[in-house]
Scaffold this active site. Sequence first.
Site: not given
Ligand code: PLP
Length: 423
Positions: A156, A208, A228, A230, A281, A375
């Site tokens: 990422n 990613q 994921s 989003h 749910t 993060c």
């Molecule tokens: N794994 C990777 C490689 C990510 O880039 C991210 C988010 O930046 C996550 C996991 C966590 O994703 P989520 O925001 O859906 O918890």
Amino acid sequence: MRPRIYLDYAASTPVDPRVLSAMRPYFTEKFGNPGSLHAEGQAAIAALDHARETLAASLGADFREVIFTSSATEANNLALRGALRAFREAHPDLRPKLIVSAVEHESVLQTARDLARAGAELVLLPVDAAGLVDPRRLFRLLDARTVLVSVMFANNEFGTIEPISDIGRIIADFRNGRSKFEVRSSKTSRLEPPASNAYPLFHVDAVQAFQFLDCRPEFLGCDLLTLSSHKMYGPKGAAALYVRSSQFAVRRPASRLEPRTRLIEPLLTGGGQEFGLRSGTENVPAVAGFARAVELADEMRVRESARLIRLRDVFWKALRQKHEQMRLNGVDIIAEPKGPRLPNNLNIWFPGRSAEELVARLDMAGISVSAGSACASRAGKISGALTALGHSPARARQSLRLTFGRATAFSELRRVLAVFRKL
Ligand code: PLP
């Protein structure tokens, strides 16, 4: 005022209007609980089934192998904690071992560290200067207690694409008790028989990667895979864990005294949704949107990847021409034009410049980029992933991540180049 330029698609993507249309009915007229037997419930379960079928078809998987969760963080927790929990129940006398690449997302790394605090052995698999895991090195670390190996498909922060199918093959070979990399020296030849030929499980965080790469578990040779919504123009609040059915199935006990165990145990107790693996749910509107986002990603994968590679390469060459001191973190796309780097990722070292300050100044100029993962940047932490490549903390603090997306165009990047020149 000129429109802002968003170059942080690895952090989150806007919801595609077609995704939003797919979600809308499930907020209002089709609002039922998928667990209910009446018409409203039936409409909700139909949407959930359709979404599960869509993900299963995209992954070449079975309907029952797709488990919806609230986030990739939750899916990664379910994979790691669920596997360890099941192993402990089946083998209380063995100390479980986890092997995790040193550049995983925090949702894997912190979970693995937490499991180590609770008694598991944790081995961090180092990467080379480009961020690549060495499958031979991994093979030498496997032993009878190895419950799970977790290696992300694409990083990422710096976009390196890991050799996942090679790793999948090595793990399969180990499970079958043979190997291409069988080493004869007494120190390294530890072909102990695995505790069960289901272990080690192979987990891949493909959050990613999905938009750009073939993520079918059969092709990758993995047992668990995280996605994921989003990060692919779907809404927040939906994600999935693929769980290979052979792992998911209840094993036949060897004797009546042996408890019936599953190879993944749930983390949440409750109503037993998601085939018993994730109670609660389901978020039906988000899951419906997620499935539409998966369909669109499948349709756009090849063309969009090629388009972004062109943009990425032209932009980086133009930037390098003006600013020779800049360097890429991860795979060098000038030395290795077809190298294993995500089409949309540039992670750039600006020697002597604070990334935090650059993010702020670019933000004021209407351009959104990030200093590392979302993060880590909020917490003001130094990127552990960049230092794992062997870079100094100073270089990690002077590196910016630019990630491109569907709205990124040459005209936008020309503006970005002009702003960089002024800075
Ligand atoms: N794994 C990777 C490689 C990510 O880039 C991210 C988010 O930046 C996550 C996991 C966590 O994703 P989520 O925001 O859906 O918890």
